[in-house]
Design a protein around this motif. Structure first.
Motif, mmCIF file in Angstrom:
data_model
loop_
_atom_site.group_PDB
_atom_site.id
_atom_site.type_symbol
_atom_site.label_atom_id
_atom_site.label_comp_id
_atom_site.label_asym_id
_atom_site.label_seq_id
_atom_site.Cartn_x
_atom_site.Cartn_y
_atom_site.Cartn_z
ATOM 1 N N PHE A 311 0.817 -1.208 0.000
ATOM 2 C CA PHE A 311 0.000 0.000 0.000
ATOM 3 C C PHE A 311 0.854 1.262 0.000
ATOM 4 N N SER A 312 2.156 1.113 -0.192
ATOM 5 C CA SER A 312 3.061 2.263 -0.110
ATOM 6 C C SER A 312 2.828 3.271 -1.226
ATOM 7 N N LYS A 313 2.572 2.805 -2.431
ATOM 8 C CA LYS A 313 2.434 3.712 -3.568
ATOM 9 C C LYS A 313 1.061 4.377 -3.620
ATOM 10 N N THR A 314 0.040 3.662 -3.207
ATOM 11 C CA THR A 314 -1.316 4.194 -3.337
ATOM 12 C C THR A 314 -1.827 4.852 -2.064
ATOM 13 N N LEU A 315 -1.379 4.394 -0.894
ATOM 14 C CA LEU A 315 -1.918 4.889 0.369
ATOM 15 C C LEU A 315 -0.894 5.721 1.133
#
Length: 474
Positions: A311-315
């Motif tokens: 979820f690092s890139k989106t959240l």
């Protein structure tokens, strides 16, 4: 005070208020202690609800931009002294090559080719709400290590997500990690040893190349085409070298933005079975999909494919929550390595992500993000076409374009970009050997910035830097 609110924009109104007031403070040289107009006046002058203005002001108090005085309203806060940039280093792709020089942006240049979303795009209120909810309702053991496989509540939500994208697995075959890079590191430690050979795509993710090299693994590069790895080239590598693994991006490949075709996917699975190797499929940009896409993990693969996401890139990269799913036998090995090398992941961070998944907040956020990125992608492609840049492929979604200007060479491009206040991500960062080439990675979330638009024009055919600098008033 005119806040310039655009009600047709995809950016929430509260975030627009925050950005406008922050710009007023920053660009107007407003002194600490200056009182803002009243909530009622700001709302009336900008045709806003008072609740939106109050929420924005409270958010700025939390950020340290404003101070609140009971009965007197909001004031510009005293700003802390600037930190020494030598001690406030931000990671960027390629920094590992210098080992310690983790900041190369002292002048605040636009990082046009970075791999993440702009801070102004993030909706921190949703994360703040989830944090409050978690701390209010789940205090027992919240700040302890998570369980070896990861928080059960999160793995339950992940199972639902994987089922939704047709990846068959079970909760006991899902392992949480501290992001996708941690997942890759665990897999390398578990499945490989120094001297083993693996196949990587070229161009591809530079940090993966360096991680594999750090563990003494030999890299075999296969060209990335518009439909996935070059199959004839891969078949030759398999015959000669017998590699242990293939590392691949199926959707919105980093850096080309391309996605795997069904024909290539089916052939990859046939080869993995016949030649006895694992495929490690990273899918950190998969939530950005618009159209029907092909994932190897969603096809019958007899446990040959290991699926990795985060979820690092989106959240949020700060939460450091990722996961993988693999066969029971591999999961058992990975749990031992995960426990040995890091004891466990953060129960708190996993609880926050589980809450965002369970209450539908993450799904709604990603829907808005897809729409916004789609708009930026279309606009960027049009600008590049107008300025006669070459585009490797038109992606079906995601945030990356793999492009090259119509004129000049890599050194000239870097020089022009720095003069225009832009940092580029050159093709050498995405080569297993670091070899220079004519391609650049563009993140469309940054591409409509005026500095980027000036650069696209400057690096078009038959234009000089001096002409563009003069045209932009620089």
């Amino acid at each position: 005070m005119d806040l310039g609110i655009d009600r047709q924009a995809l950016v929430p109104v509260v975030q627009q208020i925050v950005s406008a007031v922050a710009a007023w403070i920053r660009e107007g040289g407003v002194s600490p202690g200056t009182r803002l107009p009243s909530i009622r006046q700001l709302a009336r002058d900008n045709l806003l609800s008072q609740s939106n203005v109050i929420e924005a002001c409270e958010r700025m108090v939390a950020q340290g931009l404003l101070a609140s005085r009971q009965g007197s309203g909001f004031f510009v806060a005293e700003q802390p002294a600037a930190s020494d940039p030598q001690h406030e280093c931000q990671w960027y792709e390629g920094a590992e090559q210098g080992w310690g020089s983790f900041t190369d942006n002292p002048l605040g240049e636009l990082t046009l080719g970075c791999g993440w979303l702009p801070d102004t795009w993030r909706e921190s209120d949703d994360i703040s709400y989830a944090i409050r909810e978690v701390t209010r309702t789940n205090t027992a053991g919240l700040f302890s290590y998570s369980t070896p496989l990861g928080l059960p509540a999160l793995r339950e939500q992940l199972l639902k997500r994987l089922t939704h994208i047709h990846i068959g697995t079970s909760a006991d075959r899902i392992l949480t990690t501290q992001g996708a890079s941690h997942a890759q590191d665990l897999l390398i430690r578990t499945l490989l040893k120094a001297g083993d050979r693996v196949v990587v795509e070229s161009p591809g993710y530079g940090n993966l190349y360096r991680l594999l090299a750090f563990h003494g693994v030999t890299l075999l590069e296969v060209p990335r085409t518009r439909g996935g790895p070059d199959i004839p080239a891969l078949e030759m590598l398999l015959r000669v070298h017998r590699p242990k693994c293939l590392f691949i991006n199926s959707l919105y490949h980093n850096p080309t933005g391309t996605s795997l075709s069904l024909a290539v996917a089916e052939r990859l699975l046939q080869l993995a079975q016949a030649q006895d190797f694992f495929i490690i499929e990273e899918d950190v940009y998969g939530d950005l999909q618009h159209a029907t896409c092909t994932r190897l993990s969603a096809l019958p693969h007899k446990d040959r494919v290991i699926y990795v996401s985060s979820f690092s890139k989106t959240l949020s990269s700060a939460l450091r929550v990722g996961y993988l799913t693999a066969s029971t036998a591999i999961i058992e090995q990975l749990v031992k390595v995960k426990t040995l090398t890091g004891i466990g992941t953060s129960r708190f961070a996993e609880a926050v992500v589980a809450t965002l998944l369970a209450n539908g907040t993450y799904r709604k956020w990603v829907q808005r993000l897809r729409k916004r990125l789609s708009t930026e992608m279309a606009m960027t492609l049009q600008v590049l076409e107008d300025e006669e840049w070459e585009v490797f492929a038109v992606p079906a979604g995601g945030m990356f374009l793999w492009v090259r200007p119509g004129v000049g060479n890599c050194l000239q491009w870097q020089d022009k970009a720095r003069k225009l206040g832009v940092l580029l991500s050159p093709g050498s960062l995405f080569s297993p050997t670091g070899e220079h080439n004519d391609w650049l990675r563009i993140n469309v979330a940054y591409a409509c910035d005026q500095r980027a638009l000036a650069l696209f024009k400057a690096m078009g055919p038959a234009r000089s830097t001096s002409t563009v600098l003069k045209a932009t008033g620089m």
